[in-house]
Enzyme design. Structure first.
Site, mmCIF file in Angstrom:
data_model
loop_
_atom_site.group_PDB
_atom_site.id
_atom_site.type_symbol
_atom_site.label_atom_id
_atom_site.label_comp_id
_atom_site.label_asym_id
_atom_site.label_seq_id
_atom_site.Cartn_x
_atom_site.Cartn_y
_atom_site.Cartn_z
ATOM 1 N N ARG A 171 -13.383 -20.917 6.575
ATOM 2 C CA ARG A 171 -12.531 -20.799 7.764
ATOM 3 C C ARG A 171 -12.864 -21.865 8.806
ATOM 4 O O ARG A 171 -11.990 -22.317 9.536
ATOM 5 C CB ARG A 171 -12.657 -19.403 8.367
ATOM 6 C CG ARG A 171 -11.940 -18.384 7.502
ATOM 7 C CD ARG A 171 -12.014 -16.988 8.043
ATOM 8 N NE ARG A 171 -11.080 -16.150 7.301
ATOM 9 C CZ ARG A 171 -11.043 -14.838 7.374
ATOM 10 N NH1 ARG A 171 -11.902 -14.202 8.154
ATOM 11 N NH2 ARG A 171 -10.172 -14.143 6.680
ATOM 12 N N GLY A 216 -3.661 -9.547 5.604
ATOM 13 C CA GLY A 216 -2.676 -8.676 6.255
ATOM 14 C C GLY A 216 -1.493 -9.449 6.799
ATOM 15 O O GLY A 216 -0.339 -9.028 6.675
ATOM 16 N N GLY A 263 -6.337 -12.386 0.997
ATOM 17 C CA GLY A 263 -7.030 -11.176 0.553
ATOM 18 C C GLY A 263 -7.707 -11.308 -0.791
ATOM 19 O O GLY A 263 -8.292 -12.346 -1.115
ATOM 20 N N LYS A 322 -2.794 -0.066 -4.547
ATOM 21 C CA LYS A 322 -1.870 0.982 -4.119
ATOM 22 C C LYS A 322 -0.444 0.504 -3.892
ATOM 23 O O LYS A 322 -0.221 -0.535 -3.287
ATOM 24 C CB LYS A 322 -2.374 1.584 -2.804
ATOM 25 C CG LYS A 322 -3.726 2.267 -2.903
ATOM 26 C CD LYS A 322 -3.958 3.103 -1.638
ATOM 27 C CE LYS A 322 -5.376 3.554 -1.482
ATOM 28 N NZ LYS A 322 -6.165 2.674 -0.651
#
Length: 401
Positions: A37, A381, A358, A201
């Site tokens: 990052r 996200g 992610g 999920k």
């Protein structure tokens, strides 16, 4: 949302530039263990320095929940950034972030100098987008630049509040790249457009599935969420992860795909085992069975070999591929084969390949395919919300061109 002022459109000479970066890096005993990052932020910082701006960097780190926590100080980031930039990055140690120390440091700045403020989440107002803290941040600068895509889906003081108060608010190179790749992939893709969704999920990806079905030509489903789809088809899925409340939704999505004339691919075979590996990388006995023949006492943990081939073939003819979420428990070498096969097929195609942050970004990098992808998103996200077709507050807040 896709046509924002960037650092190439503004003049910062002699101006105080507050630049929001994503320095939320992993720390172990005060040492940075992954500096991706920091490296990703360098092009924007270097541009602002070269143009004669007085560069004030800010970021959050971890979750100090509104109080100073020494172990979450950005001090180690200032040290490492100084080395990476080849010039001093002064650290403004200030428990209240914009305190006497920070103000004095900014006051004393010369053109081309860089300082770093303390962790913005030392202030409780940060995550609530409180007006007072936004005003304090805005008081330090003439120009605001947002280069932190990882928090673009959150309306916080340091990305939205300050942007609304600053005279000029632009996006940095990293943010621009995310808008270009993710935005254009979804809104204006070169076709055929293949979207691959994995992860555990269905609930996490409800709106993504629905939005991408409208935009893509082929939607591929893998990972734990595939078993809810398989159950919706009436298959026995054993002890595999299933979201029983979302079976109706999966049926709807399969009908929607048919109605829109889109291809929705589900696993034709599955790698099964007696139970989830514990620890996660433990030796495990597996077998591959057709997806409609999972024994009642077994659990699906990865796509099977035929499915890996089917998915790889679907990628071959694509011109744009977006991938979010692994195909199985990729942290286990035995259960990483499906994810590796998909990563390999993306690495070998000439298509524009976009990895949606992610776990999929982690998987691609760990498996050594990172440099073969067109774009790896820096926000998990945020990239998911982009793929859902949502407006991201941190992007919306920047000035339009």
């Amino acid at each position: 949302m896709l046509n924002k002022k960037s650092v190439d459109d503004i003049n910062v000479k002699g101006k105080r530039v507050l630049c929001r970066c994503d320095f939320n890096v992993p720390l172990k005993e005060g040492k940075i263990t992954d500096e991706n990052r920091l490296v990703a932020a360098l092009p924007t910082i270097k541009k602002l320095v070269a143009d004669g701006g007085r560069v004030i960097l800010c970021s959050h780190l971890g979750k100090p929940k509104g109080e100073p926590k020494p172990e979450l100080s950005l001090a180690p980031v200032a040290v490492r950034l100084s080395q990476l930039l080849g010039q001093e990055v002064k650290f403004a140690a200030d428990p209240e972030v914009v305190g006497a120390n920070a103000k004095a440091a900014v006051e004393a700045m010369k053109d081309g100098e860089v300082i770093l403020l303390e962790n913005t989440r030392y202030r409780a107002e940060e995550t609530k987008n409180g007006e007072a803290f936004s005003k304090e941040l805005a008081s330090l600068c003439d120009v605001f630049v947002n280069d932190a895509f990882g928090t673009a889906h959150r309306a916080h003081c340091s990305n939205v509040g300050v942007a609304q108060l600053a005279e000029t608010a632009a996006v940095g190179y990293l943010m621009q790249k995310e808008i270009d790749f993710l935005g254009n992939a979804v809104n204006n893709p070169e076709r055929p457009f293949v979207a691959i969704l994995g992860g555990a999920k269905v609930a996490d990806k409800l709106n993504v599935i629905s939005n991408l079905l409208e935009k893509c030509d082929t939607l591929i489903i893998g990972g734990g969420m595939a078993y809810t789809f398989l159950k919706a088809k009436g298959y026995e899925v054993g002890t595999s992860l299933v979201d029983d409340e979302k079976i109706g939704y999966c049926k709807e999505m399969m009908e929607k795909a048919e109605k829109l004339g889109k291809q929705l691919l589900l696993p034709v075979d599955t790698t099964i085992a007696a139970a989830f590996p514990s620890p996660i990388d433990a030796e495990i006995e597996v077998q591959v069975v057709p997806s409609n023949q999972i024994p009642a006492d077994k659990m699906g943990l990865d796509i099977g070999t035929k499915t890996a081939e089917l998915y790889a073939n679907a990628v071959k003819s694509a011109k744009t591929v977006v991938w979010n979420g692994p195909m199985g428990v990729f942290e286990n070498p035995i259960l990483a084969k499906g994810t590796i096969a998909v990563a390999k097929s993306l690495a070998e195609t000439d298509a524009t390949t976009i990895i949606g942050g992610g776990d999929s970004a982690a998987a691609v990098n760990q498996l050594g395919f990172g440099d073969k992808m067109t774009h790896i998103s820096t926000g998990g996200g945020a990239s998911l919300e982009f793929l859902e077709g949502k407006d991201l507050p941190g992007v919306v807040a920047a000035n339009d061109k």
